[in-house]
Design a protein around this motif. Structure first.
Motif, PDB file in Angstrom:
ATOM      1  N   LEU A  67      11.876  81.141  17.041  1.00 30.74           N
ATOM      2  CA  LEU A  67      12.388  81.688  15.783  1.00 30.74           C
ATOM      3  C   LEU A  67      13.335  82.858  16.047  1.00 30.74           C
ATOM      4  O   LEU A  67      14.368  82.996  15.378  1.00 30.74           O
ATOM      5  N   HIS A  68      12.997  83.680  17.007  1.00 32.73           N
ATOM      6  CA  HIS A  68      13.860  84.817  17.322  1.00 32.73           C
ATOM      7  C   HIS A  68      15.155  84.378  18.001  1.00 32.73           C
ATOM      8  O   HIS A  68      16.197  84.991  17.796  1.00 32.73           O
ATOM      9  N   ARG A  69      15.085  83.329  18.792  1.00 38.68           N
ATOM     10  CA  ARG A  69      16.331  82.795  19.376  1.00 38.68           C
ATOM     11  C   ARG A  69      17.280  82.344  18.276  1.00 38.68           C
ATOM     12  O   ARG A  69      18.497  82.467  18.403  1.00 38.68           O
ATOM     13  N   ALA A  70      16.724  81.818  17.196  1.00 42.20           N
ATOM     14  CA  ALA A  70      17.552  81.371  16.068  1.00 42.20           C
ATOM     15  C   ALA A  70      18.278  82.550  15.412  1.00 42.20           C
ATOM     16  O   ALA A  70      19.277  82.354  14.721  1.00 42.20           O
ATOM     17  N   LEU A  71      17.787  83.756  15.631  1.00 43.96           N
ATOM     18  CA  LEU A  71      18.440  84.952  15.079  1.00 43.96           C
ATOM     19  C   LEU A  71      19.741  85.301  15.795  1.00 43.96           C
ATOM     20  O   LEU A  71      20.519  86.134  15.306  1.00 43.96           O
ATOM     21  N   MET A  72      19.982  84.680  16.931  1.00 44.36           N
ATOM     22  CA  MET A  72      21.179  85.017  17.696  1.00 44.36           C
ATOM     23  C   MET A  72      22.458  84.752  16.885  1.00 44.36           C
ATOM     24  O   MET A  72      23.381  85.551  16.925  1.00 44.36           O
ATOM     25  N   THR A  73      22.500  83.659  16.139  1.00 41.89           N
ATOM     26  CA  THR A  73      23.702  83.366  15.357  1.00 41.89           C
ATOM     27  C   THR A  73      23.968  84.436  14.302  1.00 41.89           C
ATOM     28  O   THR A  73      25.065  84.996  14.261  1.00 41.89           O
ATOM     29  N   PRO A  74      22.966  84.765  13.457  1.00 39.46           N
ATOM     30  CA  PRO A  74      23.241  85.841  12.507  1.00 39.46           C
ATOM     31  C   PRO A  74      23.574  87.178  13.192  1.00 39.46           C
ATOM     32  O   PRO A  74      24.437  87.918  12.714  1.00 39.46           O
ATOM     33  N   LEU A  75      22.907  87.465  14.293  1.00 42.71           N
ATOM     34  CA  LEU A  75      23.190  88.720  14.992  1.00 42.71           C
ATOM     35  C   LEU A  75      24.616  88.762  15.523  1.00 42.71           C
ATOM     36  O   LEU A  75      25.259  89.814  15.524  1.00 42.71           O
ATOM     37  N   LEU A  76      25.103  87.630  15.978  1.00 44.19           N
ATOM     38  CA  LEU A  76      26.452  87.600  16.535  1.00 44.19           C
ATOM     39  C   LEU A  76      27.535  87.477  15.471  1.00 44.19           C
ATOM     40  O   LEU A  76      28.671  87.873  15.701  1.00 44.19           O
ATOM     41  N   GLN A  80      25.911  94.065  11.996  1.00 44.00           N
ATOM     42  CA  GLN A  80      25.528  95.271  11.260  1.00 44.00           C
ATOM     43  C   GLN A  80      24.637  94.932  10.066  1.00 44.00           C
ATOM     44  O   GLN A  80      23.682  95.644   9.772  1.00 44.00           O
ATOM     45  N   GLU A  81      24.935  93.840   9.406  1.00 45.92           N
ATOM     46  CA  GLU A  81      24.118  93.404   8.264  1.00 45.92           C
ATOM     47  C   GLU A  81      22.678  93.112   8.712  1.00 45.92           C
ATOM     48  O   GLU A  81      21.719  93.519   8.057  1.00 45.92           O
ATOM     49  N   VAL A  82      22.524  92.427   9.826  1.00 44.78           N
ATOM     50  CA  VAL A  82      21.187  92.085  10.330  1.00 44.78           C
ATOM     51  C   VAL A  82      20.442  93.347  10.760  1.00 44.78           C
ATOM     52  O   VAL A  82      19.266  93.520  10.432  1.00 44.78           O
ATOM     53  N   ILE A  83      21.112  94.223  11.468  1.00 39.44           N
ATOM     54  CA  ILE A  83      20.468  95.456  11.927  1.00 39.44           C
ATOM     55  C   ILE A  83      20.094  96.344  10.743  1.00 39.44           C
ATOM     56  O   ILE A  83      18.997  96.911  10.702  1.00 39.44           O
ATOM     57  N   ASP A  84      20.980  96.444   9.752  1.00 41.24           N
ATOM     58  CA  ASP A  84      20.654  97.222   8.546  1.00 41.24           C
ATOM     59  C   ASP A  84      19.435  96.637   7.842  1.00 41.24           C
ATOM     60  O   ASP A  84      18.550  97.374   7.394  1.00 41.24           O
ATOM     61  N   HIS A  85      19.370  95.322   7.741  1.00 39.00           N
ATOM     62  CA  HIS A  85      18.227  94.641   7.113  1.00 39.00           C
ATOM     63  C   HIS A  85      16.939  94.976   7.873  1.00 39.00           C
ATOM     64  O   HIS A  85      15.902  95.258   7.261  1.00 39.00           O
ATOM     65  N   ALA A  86      17.008  94.957   9.205  1.00 40.73           N
ATOM     66  CA  ALA A  86      15.831  95.273  10.020  1.00 40.73           C
ATOM     67  C   ALA A  86      15.381  96.712   9.783  1.00 40.73           C
ATOM     68  O   ALA A  86      14.177  96.977   9.625  1.00 40.73           O
ATOM     69  N   ILE A 144      15.841  87.195   7.494  1.00 37.41           N
ATOM     70  CA  ILE A 144      17.186  86.941   8.020  1.00 37.41           C
ATOM     71  C   ILE A 144      17.500  85.444   8.012  1.00 37.41           C
ATOM     72  O   ILE A 144      18.560  85.025   7.577  1.00 37.41           O
ATOM     73  N   LEU A 145      16.565  84.642   8.508  1.00 37.98           N
ATOM     74  CA  LEU A 145      16.784  83.189   8.533  1.00 37.98           C
ATOM     75  C   LEU A 145      16.504  82.606   7.156  1.00 37.98           C
ATOM     76  O   LEU A 145      15.482  82.926   6.547  1.00 37.98           O
TER      77      LEU A 145
END
Length: 168
Positions: A67-76, A80-86, A144-145
């Protein structure tokens, strides 16, 4: 000296694994370590050495890793949006847990990682290390996903687990 950068000699393999050269030869002879013969010499693919060095994960730990590997696309694509959400999740959740509890300690560690930047975040979310496995149990990346992506990753993980770990 390795013949190819993807192949290691038994001596190089022994050094990386912290065992004797003879133990590497024995692993090869028993079929526990994939190798190829180059003339009369055994050569071990680097991926085989990495496989032995990688910690064994439980089903739940590996599922979380997928599941965390799937986060690579949104992170890339929207880092900033993903990090702000976290960060928003961490702030909200810290108030819902005991300040001296394990969850708040893990969320604090996530804050440190997020502050170190994108490289540190990506390294942590895909690492099989014991610390990363533990941190993923208190991930700040909830939400995120999208549901469809999450469901597809879980289906693919289940297929993978049943195929690759069926004898386990």
């Amino acid at each position: 000296m390795a013949v190819d950068r993807d192949l290691l000699s038994t001596g190089e393999t022994a050094t990386r694994l912290g065992v004797s050269r003879q133990q590497v030869v024995n692993l090869c002879d028993r079929g526990e370590l994939e190798h190829v013969m180059v003339g009369k010499h055994r050569r071990i693919p680097v991926r085989e050495v990495n496989r032995l060095l990688r910690p064994s994960l439980t089903r739940e730990q590996e599922k979380s890793l997928w599941l965390h590997r799937a986060l690579m696309t949104p992170l890339l694509t929207a880092p900033q949006e993903v990090i702000d959400h976290a960060f928003e999740n961490i702030t909200r959740w810290k108030g819902a847990h005991r300040p001296d509890g394990v969850t708040v300690r893990h969320l604090g560690r996530w804050e440190q990682i997020l502050e170190q930047g994108l490289d540190a975040v990506m390294e942590t979310i895909v690492s099989p290390s014991p610390e990363a496995c533990e941190l993923r149990q208190n991930t700040p990346f909830a939400g995120i996903l999208d549901d469809m992506t999450r469901a597809q990753v879980l289906r693919n993980f289940n297929d993978h687990w049943n195929r690759e770990h069926q004898s386990a």
